[in-house]
Design a protein around this motif. Sequence first.
Motif, mmCIF file in Angstrom:
data_model
loop_
_atom_site.group_PDB
_atom_site.id
_atom_site.type_symbol
_atom_site.label_atom_id
_atom_site.label_comp_id
_atom_site.label_asym_id
_atom_site.label_seq_id
_atom_site.Cartn_x
_atom_site.Cartn_y
_atom_site.Cartn_z
ATOM 1 N N MET A 42 0.860 -1.199 0.000
ATOM 2 C CA MET A 42 0.000 0.000 0.000
ATOM 3 C C MET A 42 0.887 1.236 0.000
ATOM 4 N N SER A 43 0.550 2.182 -0.864
ATOM 5 C CA SER A 43 1.323 3.431 -0.907
ATOM 6 C C SER A 43 0.549 4.539 -0.209
ATOM 7 N N PHE A 44 1.287 5.480 0.356
ATOM 8 C CA PHE A 44 0.689 6.600 1.080
ATOM 9 C C PHE A 44 1.196 7.912 0.489
ATOM 10 N N ALA A 45 0.366 8.920 0.589
ATOM 11 C CA ALA A 45 0.737 10.227 0.046
ATOM 12 C C ALA A 45 1.899 10.813 0.839
ATOM 13 N N PRO A 46 2.838 11.459 0.160
ATOM 14 C CA PRO A 46 3.925 12.142 0.878
ATOM 15 C C PRO A 46 3.395 13.400 1.553
ATOM 16 N N GLN A 47 4.220 14.006 2.376
ATOM 17 C CA GLN A 47 3.858 15.306 2.947
ATOM 18 C C GLN A 47 4.336 16.421 2.018
ATOM 19 N N ILE A 48 3.574 17.497 1.980
ATOM 20 C CA ILE A 48 4.011 18.702 1.287
ATOM 21 C C ILE A 48 4.261 19.779 2.326
ATOM 22 N N LYS A 49 5.083 20.762 1.981
ATOM 23 C CA LYS A 49 5.368 21.835 2.928
ATOM 24 C C LYS A 49 4.896 23.169 2.365
ATOM 25 N N ILE A 50 4.412 24.001 3.274
ATOM 26 C CA ILE A 50 3.876 25.317 2.924
ATOM 27 C C ILE A 50 4.537 26.347 3.827
ATOM 28 N N ALA A 51 5.071 27.392 3.233
ATOM 29 C CA ALA A 51 5.699 28.456 4.016
ATOM 30 C C ALA A 51 4.672 29.079 4.965
ATOM 31 N N ALA A 52 5.061 29.255 6.223
ATOM 32 C CA ALA A 52 4.135 29.775 7.227
ATOM 33 C C ALA A 52 4.914 30.403 8.374
ATOM 34 N N THR A 53 4.230 31.230 9.128
ATOM 35 C CA THR A 53 4.797 31.858 10.324
ATOM 36 C C THR A 53 3.812 31.676 11.467
ATOM 37 N N GLY B 245 -1.702 32.209 16.130
ATOM 38 C CA GLY B 245 -2.229 31.657 14.900
ATOM 39 C C GLY B 245 -1.148 31.392 13.886
ATOM 40 N N VAL B 246 -1.507 30.646 12.848
ATOM 41 C CA VAL B 246 -0.598 30.350 11.746
ATOM 42 C C VAL B 246 -0.886 31.331 10.614
ATOM 43 N N PHE B 247 0.152 32.076 10.204
ATOM 44 C CA PHE B 247 0.029 33.113 9.184
ATOM 45 C C PHE B 247 0.601 32.614 7.859
ATOM 46 N N PHE B 248 -0.118 32.909 6.767
ATOM 47 C CA PHE B 248 0.317 32.548 5.424
ATOM 48 C C PHE B 248 0.267 33.768 4.509
ATOM 49 N N LYS B 249 1.199 33.844 3.570
ATOM 50 C CA LYS B 249 1.025 34.732 2.420
ATOM 51 C C LYS B 249 0.153 33.994 1.424
ATOM 52 N N LEU B 250 -0.788 34.699 0.840
ATOM 53 C CA LEU B 250 -1.727 34.070 -0.084
ATOM 54 C C LEU B 250 -1.009 33.299 -1.185
ATOM 55 N N ASP B 251 0.030 33.907 -1.774
ATOM 56 C CA ASP B 251 0.680 33.246 -2.906
ATOM 57 C C ASP B 251 1.646 32.137 -2.485
ATOM 58 N N ASP B 252 1.791 31.892 -1.176
ATOM 59 C CA ASP B 252 2.553 30.730 -0.705
ATOM 60 C C ASP B 252 1.677 29.491 -0.568
ATOM 61 N N LEU B 253 0.369 29.681 -0.582
ATOM 62 C CA LEU B 253 -0.547 28.549 -0.487
ATOM 63 C C LEU B 253 -0.572 27.790 -1.814
ATOM 64 N N PRO B 254 -0.869 26.488 -1.798
ATOM 65 C CA PRO B 254 -1.076 25.766 -3.061
ATOM 66 C C PRO B 254 -2.100 26.503 -3.917
ATOM 67 N N VAL B 255 -1.924 26.433 -5.226
ATOM 68 C CA VAL B 255 -2.774 27.203 -6.137
ATOM 69 C C VAL B 255 -4.251 26.960 -5.871
ATOM 70 N N ALA B 256 -4.617 25.714 -5.606
ATOM 71 C CA ALA B 256 -6.028 25.386 -5.382
ATOM 72 C C ALA B 256 -6.585 26.042 -4.127
ATOM 73 N N ALA B 257 -5.702 26.465 -3.208
ATOM 74 C CA ALA B 257 -6.144 27.087 -1.956
ATOM 75 C C ALA B 257 -6.047 28.607 -1.991
ATOM 76 N N GLN B 258 -5.653 29.156 -3.131
ATOM 77 C CA GLN B 258 -5.555 30.607 -3.229
ATOM 78 C C GLN B 258 -6.903 31.259 -3.491
ATOM 79 N N GLN B 259 -7.917 30.423 -3.653
ATOM 80 C CA GLN B 259 -9.300 30.882 -3.738
ATOM 81 C C GLN B 259 -10.085 30.253 -2.593
ATOM 82 N N ALA B 260 -11.091 30.977 -2.120
ATOM 83 C CA ALA B 260 -11.935 30.445 -1.050
ATOM 84 C C ALA B 260 -12.614 29.164 -1.515
#
Length: 396
Positions: free
Chosen positions: A1-12, A21-36
């Motif tokens: 069985m294979s499992f998904a790897p982890q991805i990393k997202i820039a955050a502060t 809280g965890v702060f993100f720059k909008l353009d550091d989020l995955p493209v699919a998450a840059q929209q609500a």
Amino acid sequence: MSFAPQIKIAATYMRGGTSKGVFFKLDDLPVAAQQAGKVRDQILLRVIGSPDPYGKQIDGMGGASSSTSKTVILAKSSEPDHDVDYLFGQVSIDKAFVDWSGNCGNLTAAVGAFAISNGLVDAARIPENGLCTVRIWQANIHKTIIAHVPMANGEVQETGDFELDGVTFPAAEVQIEFLDPADDGEDGGAMFPTGNLVDTLTVPDEGSFAATFINAGIPTIFLNAEEIGYTGTELQDVINSDAKALARFEKIRAYGAVQMGLIADISEAEKRQHTPKIAFVSKPKAYTSSSSKEITALDTDLLVRALSMGKLHHAMMGTAAVAIGTAAAIPGTLVNLAAGGGEREAVRFGHPSGTLRVGAQAVNENGQWVVKKAVMSRSARVLMEGWVRIPADTLD
């Protein structure tokens, strides 16, 4: 069985006021998450560690309280004469949803510092030393907030001697101005959605209570402490260890939300936990704060206890402090009466962790109360920066 790897997202990871809280720059989020939408919410839930049936958020960045289950997304502002767009997401601890219905006043204190340090404020507007004025567009509620962030040698100054009850260590003071904080009719009507300074709130099987409904900073329901069986001096454990009390507050909040016009039916309150807030007020009394600090009756103008996400807050939400300051400035509200009545431009109120001063400028224009701005001081500090990691299949 294979499992998904982890991805990393820039955050502060930042503290702002009495929240974290965890702060993100909008353009550091995955493209699919840059929209609500669904993907964004799924990512934020996984980052924070929700939903967690254990209520601990062990597998995430959350701290198992409403004050620490928070996320912020920032971008260069699309609004004229603003520096940064600030979007706040309150993450539920035990349920799979993110509440976007309001602002976090405490984390507002960290927005300016993050924006400066992450290139969201034009360099020409940042002084080498002194105060940098950051013009914030609060995207949840469509309001302008001004943060005065101290600078030293071209960098944000985070250390200092400003003490804030509810925060262990001193830091640099950040003054925040909430401009025109009252609702403009987009969500639940005007500043006083019923048109009254005091209403009667009737809740089946609980009774009828005097209530001030106000949309300022954040929609808030104010009650008199004594009328609901409290003194106003309660600390967290007294309320939060009482399941029946919490259920009662949530029921009152739900019926109040309907009367404010925020929801059509009480069943909708479960999906709108962040707003409205519910708080109870009383005249000044002596009590011992959660840090064992002795508060005398002369130290405050009134006492306020407020609930957030179904639990009594350990100090005071920044947005609720705006509501307190605004209501206190308008003669006849329950908050104003608890503070002694009359016109006032500032109050110092007691909360479970100590005291806080908040100012508000209210004027009566053509028979209607208008609040120009509310002002308070907070502090902020970067706790950690780098990347957060989540399983890649979170984006599915």
